[in-house]
Design a protein around this motif. Structure first.
Motif, PDB file in Angstrom:
ATOM      1  N   MET A  16      55.702  54.075  28.448  1.00 16.22           N
ATOM      2  CA  MET A  16      55.923  52.999  29.410  1.00 16.22           C
ATOM      3  C   MET A  16      54.640  52.190  29.594  1.00 16.22           C
ATOM      4  O   MET A  16      53.544  52.737  29.566  1.00 16.22           O
ATOM      5  CB  MET A  16      56.334  53.585  30.767  1.00 16.22           C
ATOM      6  CG  MET A  16      57.787  53.975  30.841  1.00 16.22           C
ATOM      7  SD  MET A  16      58.847  52.536  30.952  1.00 16.22           S
ATOM      8  CE  MET A  16      58.554  52.071  32.654  1.00 16.22           C
ATOM      9  N   PRO A  17      54.738  50.868  29.779  1.00 17.60           N
ATOM     10  CA  PRO A  17      53.552  50.086  30.117  1.00 17.60           C
ATOM     11  C   PRO A  17      52.911  50.630  31.380  1.00 17.60           C
ATOM     12  O   PRO A  17      53.602  51.093  32.290  1.00 17.60           O
ATOM     13  CB  PRO A  17      54.119  48.673  30.346  1.00 17.60           C
ATOM     14  CG  PRO A  17      55.395  48.658  29.582  1.00 17.60           C
ATOM     15  CD  PRO A  17      55.936  50.050  29.663  1.00 17.60           C
ATOM     16  N   ALA A  18      51.600  50.589  31.438  1.00 13.80           N
ATOM     17  CA  ALA A  18      50.886  51.218  32.546  1.00 13.80           C
ATOM     18  C   ALA A  18      51.240  50.599  33.882  1.00 13.80           C
ATOM     19  O   ALA A  18      51.489  51.300  34.855  1.00 13.80           O
ATOM     20  CB  ALA A  18      49.380  51.110  32.297  1.00 13.80           C
ATOM     21  N   SER A  19      51.279  49.275  33.954  1.00 14.57           N
ATOM     22  CA  SER A  19      51.569  48.617  35.221  1.00 14.57           C
ATOM     23  C   SER A  19      51.855  47.153  34.959  1.00 14.57           C
ATOM     24  O   SER A  19      51.530  46.612  33.903  1.00 14.57           O
ATOM     25  CB  SER A  19      50.379  48.751  36.189  1.00 14.57           C
ATOM     26  OG  SER A  19      49.242  48.117  35.643  1.00 14.57           O
ATOM     27  N   VAL A  20      52.434  46.504  35.945  1.00 18.73           N
ATOM     28  CA  VAL A  20      52.742  45.081  35.787  1.00 18.73           C
ATOM     29  C   VAL A  20      51.503  44.229  35.561  1.00 18.73           C
ATOM     30  O   VAL A  20      51.535  43.297  34.772  1.00 18.73           O
ATOM     31  CB  VAL A  20      53.536  44.574  37.015  1.00 18.73           C
ATOM     32  CG1 VAL A  20      53.701  43.068  36.962  1.00 18.73           C
ATOM     33  CG2 VAL A  20      54.894  45.255  37.055  1.00 18.73           C
ATOM     34  N   PRO A  21      50.346  44.519  36.233  1.00 13.84           N
ATOM     35  CA  PRO A  21      49.166  43.686  35.982  1.00 13.84           C
ATOM     36  C   PRO A  21      48.759  43.603  34.523  1.00 13.84           C
ATOM     37  O   PRO A  21      48.031  42.711  34.120  1.00 13.84           O
ATOM     38  CB  PRO A  21      48.079  44.375  36.813  1.00 13.84           C
ATOM     39  CG  PRO A  21      48.830  44.984  37.946  1.00 13.84           C
ATOM     40  CD  PRO A  21      50.117  45.463  37.326  1.00 13.84           C
ATOM     41  N   LEU A  22      49.231  44.548  33.677  1.00  9.68           N
ATOM     42  CA  LEU A  22      48.958  44.482  32.255  1.00  9.68           C
ATOM     43  C   LEU A  22      49.385  43.144  31.684  1.00  9.68           C
ATOM     44  O   LEU A  22      48.792  42.637  30.735  1.00  9.68           O
ATOM     45  CB  LEU A  22      49.709  45.607  31.535  1.00  9.68           C
ATOM     46  CG  LEU A  22      49.696  45.608  29.999  1.00  9.68           C
ATOM     47  CD1 LEU A  22      48.284  45.837  29.494  1.00  9.68           C
ATOM     48  CD2 LEU A  22      50.621  46.683  29.466  1.00  9.68           C
ATOM     49  N   ALA A  23      50.431  42.562  32.258  1.00 10.80           N
ATOM     50  CA  ALA A  23      50.946  41.287  31.756  1.00 10.80           C
ATOM     51  C   ALA A  23      49.925  40.173  31.888  1.00 10.80           C
ATOM     52  O   ALA A  23      50.021  39.168  31.205  1.00 10.80           O
ATOM     53  CB  ALA A  23      52.213  40.911  32.511  1.00 10.80           C
ATOM     54  N   TYR A  24      48.939  40.342  32.755  1.00 11.70           N
ATOM     55  CA  TYR A  24      47.997  39.264  33.001  1.00 11.70           C
ATOM     56  C   TYR A  24      46.581  39.623  32.572  1.00 11.70           C
ATOM     57  O   TYR A  24      45.627  38.974  32.924  1.00 11.70           O
ATOM     58  CB  TYR A  24      48.035  38.896  34.487  1.00 11.70           C
ATOM     59  CG  TYR A  24      49.404  38.457  34.918  1.00 11.70           C
ATOM     60  CD1 TYR A  24      50.271  39.356  35.522  1.00 11.70           C
ATOM     61  CD2 TYR A  24      49.834  37.167  34.674  1.00 11.70           C
ATOM     62  CE1 TYR A  24      51.552  38.970  35.892  1.00 11.70           C
ATOM     63  CE2 TYR A  24      51.110  36.775  35.044  1.00 11.70           C
ATOM     64  CZ  TYR A  24      51.957  37.672  35.645  1.00 11.70           C
ATOM     65  OH  TYR A  24      53.217  37.288  35.996  1.00 11.70           O
ATOM     66  N   ALA A  25      46.458  40.689  31.785  1.00 15.63           N
ATOM     67  CA  ALA A  25      45.158  41.024  31.223  1.00 15.63           C
ATOM     68  C   ALA A  25      44.790  39.997  30.158  1.00 15.63           C
ATOM     69  O   ALA A  25      45.648  39.338  29.584  1.00 15.63           O
ATOM     70  CB  ALA A  25      45.196  42.425  30.626  1.00 15.63           C
ATOM     71  N   GLU A  26      43.479  39.885  29.853  1.00 13.78           N
ATOM     72  CA  GLU A  26      43.044  38.893  28.874  1.00 13.78           C
ATOM     73  C   GLU A  26      43.631  39.179  27.502  1.00 13.78           C
ATOM     74  O   GLU A  26      44.223  38.327  26.867  1.00 13.78           O
ATOM     75  CB  GLU A  26      41.506  38.876  28.809  1.00 13.78           C
ATOM     76  CG  GLU A  26      40.941  37.850  27.834  1.00 13.78           C
ATOM     77  CD  GLU A  26      41.238  36.423  28.251  1.00 13.78           C
ATOM     78  OE1 GLU A  26      41.214  35.543  27.385  1.00 13.78           O
ATOM     79  OE2 GLU A  26      41.514  36.203  29.442  1.00 13.78           O
ATOM     80  N   PHE A  27      43.442  40.399  27.031  1.00 13.02           N
ATOM     81  CA  PHE A  27      44.017  40.795  25.744  1.00 13.02           C
ATOM     82  C   PHE A  27      44.611  42.185  25.882  1.00 13.02           C
ATOM     83  O   PHE A  27      43.917  43.177  25.674  1.00 13.02           O
ATOM     84  CB  PHE A  27      42.963  40.765  24.636  1.00 13.02           C
ATOM     85  CG  PHE A  27      42.528  39.386  24.268  1.00 13.02           C
ATOM     86  CD1 PHE A  27      41.321  38.866  24.714  1.00 13.02           C
ATOM     87  CD2 PHE A  27      43.339  38.585  23.481  1.00 13.02           C
ATOM     88  CE1 PHE A  27      40.935  37.587  24.378  1.00 13.02           C
ATOM     89  CE2 PHE A  27      42.954  37.303  23.141  1.00 13.02           C
ATOM     90  CZ  PHE A  27      41.749  36.791  23.599  1.00 13.02           C
ATOM     91  N   PRO A  28      45.876  42.291  26.232  1.00 13.71           N
ATOM     92  CA  PRO A  28      46.514  43.609  26.381  1.00 13.71           C
ATOM     93  C   PRO A  28      46.462  44.392  25.076  1.00 13.71           C
ATOM     94  O   PRO A  28      46.428  43.827  23.982  1.00 13.71           O
ATOM     95  CB  PRO A  28      47.962  43.252  26.754  1.00 13.71           C
ATOM     96  CG  PRO A  28      47.887  41.856  27.289  1.00 13.71           C
ATOM     97  CD  PRO A  28      46.786  41.187  26.549  1.00 13.71           C
ATOM     98  N   VAL A  29      46.457  45.705  25.221  1.00 10.66           N
ATOM     99  CA  VAL A  29      46.414  46.587  24.063  1.00 10.66           C
ATOM    100  C   VAL A  29      47.824  47.086  23.776  1.00 10.66           C
ATOM    101  O   VAL A  29      48.480  47.655  24.645  1.00 10.66           O
ATOM    102  CB  VAL A  29      45.467  47.781  24.312  1.00 10.66           C
ATOM    103  CG1 VAL A  29      45.481  48.727  23.108  1.00 10.66           C
ATOM    104  CG2 VAL A  29      44.055  47.281  24.595  1.00 10.66           C
TER     105      VAL A  29
END
Length: 672
Positions: free
Chosen positions: A273-286
């Motif tokens: 599962m994706p870690a959290s919703v803020p991942l969507a707004y990271a500069e370069f998600p992994v």
């Protein structure tokens, strides 16, 4: 079609296979048959009482109605569509994944049905399903899932929501004898002795016997046995933890909640599962896998760069679970380019006529020869002119019309379906396309493909090719052809150059990562500019649009919706207001030739063609966004009867039930 009535052996024998015209008493004709007969024909082939109303022969030899079926008479044939996996069986991994996303919606439906079963009074009739006939509420045009109310005289049908609204209005008036106002409710039956008061209608169910409750019981057992948790809270899971003894095992013995219940994980397709919703707004998600990709929109939009890469599914779901759009590049490399040119369409369909829209002013132009549209797709000098002599910015409306795209353009359909990425979602029988779970007998919704063909409007930044709206289902939209404007007229050639400059200006306004892509990839041929917003931001956008309408003195009529009506295009000024006043930032997606844009269900979006574009879209229903399909069904039912989105064409509740049925069936088979 005519229906033969079996012989009556005696006056106690009853049957249920007669249409209204076979009964002598005109007061017992259903709405549809009455319309057909008044027009000089026979009963409708979809008589509302066919296989539902019991008839017998009276002492004078006349055929008369004597009531309606009840669910206890259902046969194995009646049960089959609700209990058997008819085809396209799902594997265990997919079944667990589907249940983890769909169970909350299923449990909500079961709870609603339980509440509906307690309303009304008297014996519940059973409306046997008629192959190919979709039951719709006569008030709101929502698909009837199971419990509903009907008039025994004319077959007038209402869903639970409309029935409760009517009953509430009558109660508020303080008298049952007074008919309340509910838009679309036909208060007077065609039988002059009957009124359509809420308490006058009889309760009916569509599911035979106790199928829905039995399925709910089996769902609970399977979920507990296999420790399947859900992505979002589920009302029945909370009830089970409060009363674990109520959960039966397959052999009927109770199950006790274990100490490790809270440690259960949501099933994934070999994907964390994706870690959290803020991942969507990271500069370069992994991403959790190695796959050719890049990030656009300041690191918020995933672009998969190899449309056939085996790891695409895992990477796609990583963002799709968060409700984000995704783009897949270079899909055109899998297509046969000669099939998708204006010249090819002009040669094959040029003599047909179709309606078109002048996107500059929103005017509808009827009955235009299709060849004229395609002739002017790139060559501006031959385009149709408006009253001022200016070339129109035309968009083909609902073309091709009529039958299934696969029948009208079989070669193109085959080419497209073989080329679409993420086939588990985008194919008609894809294992994660829940629309594929609907049995054929229910009459499947039209999921496409649909074509979107329009001239470029780069020089008009405040006018959209497609205004802001949202769709009930997920969709993938592929740009298959981009036309560059030119003209053999000197003045118009100069304007074509200005349009190219305007298109470049739109590119320059995009984020730095998008501009970088355009510089690095010489194959990128700019086509359209999309603005997509998260489904959760729809209400904030509505508030802004209503505010703007009020400021401009525009009236949004009662029961209308500023998004569903498609009357706004968010230009630069409105997009800035949306960000500064509401904190809403969408995705500005520059779609180039071969780009496939995946739009989640319920996500508001708009499109402006910078150049002339041929786009083709296929709808699908993913497990991750089914909750938005249900929400939109409720929104659409409140729109006016004449609204294009009023009718429930998707059958979201039916999709939920049959998806759960097939998933449970697969997991149950694995136990045997």
């Amino acid at each position: 079609m005519s229906y033969a009535i079996p012989a009556f052996t005696d006056r106690k024998t009853t049957h249920c296979n007669a249409v209204c015209s076979q009964l002598g008493q005109c007061n017992h004709r259903c709405i549809d048959c009455d319309k057909a007969i008044r027009k000089g024909g026979r009963s409708s082939n979809l008589c509302r009482f066919l296989h539902f109303r019991r008839i017998k022969q009276d002492k004078d030899g006349k055929i008369v109605p004597v009531g309606f079926l009840n669910a206890d008479v259902a046969t194995k044939t009646d049960l089959a569509p609700y209990t058997h996996q008819l085809r396209n069986k799902v594997d265990n991994e997919t079944a667990r994944y589907i249940l983890s996303h769909v169970l909350p919606a299923f449990c909500d439906i079961v709870e609603d049905e339980r509440e509906s079963s307690q309303l009304g009074s008297g014996a519940v009739a059973w409306k046997r399903f008629v192959d190919g006939a979709r039951e719709l509420c006569d008030v709101c045009a929502t698909t009837i899932f199971n419990f509903h109310w009907f008039c025994e005289s004319c077959g007038f049908v209402v869903c639970p929501d409309c029935w409760k609204s009517k009953a509430h209005c009558q109660c508020a008036e303080g008298t049952k004898g007074k008919t309340s106002h509910l838009k679309g409710w036909s208060s007077q039956c065609r039988n002059p002795h009957v009124n359509h008061l809420a308490e006058s209608l009889r309760t009916a169910q569509i599911f035979p016997k106790t199928v829905l409750i039995d399925m709910d019981r089996e769902v609970r057992r399977i979920r507990r046995r296999l420790s399947i948790s859900t992505k979002t809270p589920c009302i029945c899971e909370a009830a089970e933890r409060a009363s674990p003894a109520a959960m039966p095992t397959r052999d009927g013995s109770p199950v006790t909640a274990g100490a490790d219940d809270d440690d259960r994980e949501v099933p994934q397709l070999n994907l964390p599962m994706p870690a959290s919703v803020p991942l969507a707004y990271a500069e370069f998600p992994v991403l959790p896998v190695d796959v050719p990709h890049r990030w656009l929109c300041e690191g918020r939009l995933l672009v998969l760069e190899n449309s056939a890469h085996p790891n695409n599914l895992v990477a796609f779901q990583h963002c799709w679970l968060l409700g984000q759009p995704v783009m897949v590049a270079k899909v055109n490399e899998q297509l046969s380019p000669n099939l998708w040119t204006p010249e090819a369409f002009g040669r094959q369909f040029g003599s047909e006529t179709a309606d078109m829209v002048d996107c500059r002013i929103g005017a509808l132009i009827k009955g235009v020869r299709v060849g004229q549209f395609w002739d002017g797709f790139d060559l501006v000098s031959v385009r149709l002119r408006d009253m001022y002599g200016e070339p129109m910015l035309l968009k083909l409306k609902d073309w091709p019309t009529g039958d299934d795209f696969s029948e009208i353009m079989p070669d193109r359909f085959k080419d497209l379906m073989e080329s679409l990425p993420l086939r588990d979602y985008t194919q008609r029988n894809g294992r994660l396309n829940l629309a594929a779970r609907l049995p054929d007998v229910l009459g499947k919704p039209d999921m496409g493909p649909k074509m979107y063909n329009a001239y470029g409007s780069a020089a008009y930044p405040s006018e959209g090719t497609t205004n802001l709206h949202l769709d009930m289902s997920d969709a993938v939209n592929v740009l298959v052809y981009v036309g560059t404007p030119y003209s053999d007229d000197e003045d118009e050639a100069r304007r074509c150059e200005e349009e190219m400059i305007a298109a470049q200006a739109a590119i320059d306004e995009c984020d730095s990562l998008t501009r970088k892509r355009m510089k690095e990839d010489s194959s990128c041929k700019t086509g359209a500019l999309w603005h997509v917003y998260a489904a959760e931001d729809a209400d904030k956008i509505r508030h802004l649009l209503r505010t703007v309408a009020e400021e401009e003195g525009r009236e949004i009529e009662d029961r209308h919706d500023p998004i569903h009506d498609q009357i706004f295009y968010l230009d630069t000024t409105l997009r800035k207001r949306l960000l500064t006043e509401y904190g809403v930032k969408g995705w500005a997606i520059l779609q180039c030739l071969g780009d496939a844009v995946f739009i989640p269900a319920g996500a508001p979006h708009q499109v402006r063609n910078l150049h002339s574009c041929i786009k083709i879209a296929e709808d699908f229903v993913s497990p991750e966004h089914l909750v938005h399909c249900v929400k939109l069904t409720n929104e659409f039912r409140k729109l006016p009867e004449t609204h294009a989105n009023h009718e429930d064409k998707l059958q979201a509740k039916n999709i939920i039930f049959h998806s759960v049925k097939d998933a449970v069936g697969a997991l149950r088979s694995a136990e045997d």
